[in-house]
Design an enzyme around this catalytic site. Structure first.
Site, PDB file in Angstrom:
ATOM      1  N   LYS A 187       0.955   4.167  -2.884  1.00  0.00           N
ATOM      2  CA  LYS A 187       0.593   5.546  -2.562  1.00  0.00           C
ATOM      3  C   LYS A 187       1.783   6.499  -2.728  1.00  0.00           C
ATOM      4  O   LYS A 187       1.595   7.675  -3.079  1.00  0.00           O
ATOM      5  CB  LYS A 187       0.049   5.624  -1.135  1.00  0.00           C
ATOM      6  CG  LYS A 187      -1.313   4.942  -0.970  1.00  0.00           C
ATOM      7  CD  LYS A 187      -2.378   5.571  -1.851  1.00  0.00           C
ATOM      8  CE  LYS A 187      -3.770   5.041  -1.558  1.00  0.00           C
ATOM      9  NZ  LYS A 187      -4.820   5.716  -2.354  1.00  0.00           N
ATOM     10  N   TYR A 237       0.829  -1.202   0.000  1.00  0.00           N
ATOM     11  CA  TYR A 237       0.000   0.000   0.000  1.00  0.00           C
ATOM     12  C   TYR A 237       0.870   1.261   0.000  1.00  0.00           C
ATOM     13  O   TYR A 237       0.615   2.205  -0.753  1.00  0.00           O
ATOM     14  CB  TYR A 237      -0.910  -0.019   1.229  1.00  0.00           C
ATOM     15  CG  TYR A 237      -1.941   1.071   1.287  1.00  0.00           C
ATOM     16  CD1 TYR A 237      -3.050   1.053   0.447  1.00  0.00           C
ATOM     17  CD2 TYR A 237      -1.830   2.114   2.213  1.00  0.00           C
ATOM     18  CE1 TYR A 237      -4.021   2.058   0.515  1.00  0.00           C
ATOM     19  CE2 TYR A 237      -2.794   3.107   2.293  1.00  0.00           C
ATOM     20  CZ  TYR A 237      -3.884   3.078   1.444  1.00  0.00           C
ATOM     21  OH  TYR A 237      -4.834   4.061   1.511  1.00  0.00           O
TER      22      TYR A 237
END
Length: 247
Positions: A163, A159
């Site tokens: 991001k 993640y």
């Protein structure tokens, strides 16, 4: 009732609008007079409820369905929409997923699913839309990253990578589009009250937040609406955090 404003006729696509931060952004932007095009993938019922809420308050909202991880699905549906309706004024890239696990236990599917959805989604959604916006020579693009993309977070290597990639892509695209009067900015939320943290030990999680609470989706939405506005025309290539001082 929503009154006509200088934003009337400006169409804004919000991906992942069926819940959480995306829903709050769609509602706030509609209240500011923008015409919302609310994207969903599988949350049709929630998307219909959002549309009804916006229209019930006097706003304008239409729905569009596609899978941001499916490049051909994005291209086909977004090109068809643009041909029929013209260029978007604004695009808010909010849709994304997380599959948390410590790195040694992370599976190929955990890694690929998050990267293909979150980071590839940036390309898949924006690639069909940028040229029409360039021809119009005006617009706003807002990406949604995360505090995990700014400082990293254990159990979120996939993640955090996706991001952080969005931040880099946002900054690069901002340079390319500045001459076309299109701003490109990134919002990096911290811990926000959404389905992502439901069932989690909230008191323990927010103990590390200087403000000692989770943020509200509406607090992220307020910043997004500001960045969509004319008053934000000289703000571009920025990453703005909404995290209660977490980073």
């Amino acid at each position: 009732m929503i009154f006509e404003t200088e934003n009337a006729g400006k169409k804004v696509l919000v991906t992942g609008a069926s819940g959480g931060i995306g829903r709050a952004i769609a509602i706030a932007a509609a209240k500011d007079g923008y015409e919302i095009v609310a994207h969903y993938n599988s949350g049709a019922e929630k998307a219909e409820a959002l549309k009804s809420e916006i229209e019930g308050s006097g706003g304008k909202c239409s729905l569009i369905q596609f899978n941001i991880a499916d490049r051909e699905d994005c291209r086909k549906k977004l090109e068809a929409w643009s041909e029929e309706n013209g260029a978007f004024y604004g695009v808010v890239l909010n849709a994304g997923i997380c599959r948390d696990n410590i790195f040694p236990a992370m599976t190929d599917d955990d890694w690929d699913g998050v990267l293909h959805t979150n980071l590839d989604g940036f390309y898949n959604v924006l690639r069909p839309l940028v040229m029409p916006m360039c021809k119009k020579r005006k617009g706003r693009i807002i990406t949604i990253s995360s505090v995990s993309g700014v400082v990293g977070n254990k159990g979120q290597v996939n993640y955090s990578a996706s991001k952080a990639g969005i931040i880099g892509a946002t900054k690069a695209l901002a340079l390319e589009l500045a001459g076309r009067k299109i701003t490109v900015n990134c919002i990096a939320p911290g811990i926000i009250e959404t389905d992502m943290i439901k069932g989690a030990p909230i008191e323990e999680i927010v103990s590390g937040v200087p403000m000692k609470r989770a943020g509200k989706p509406e607090e992220v939405a307020a910043l997004a609406v500001f960045l969509l506005g004319e008053q934000a025309g000289y703000i571009t290539r920025q990453v703005i955090s909404v995290n209660g001082g977490l980073a």
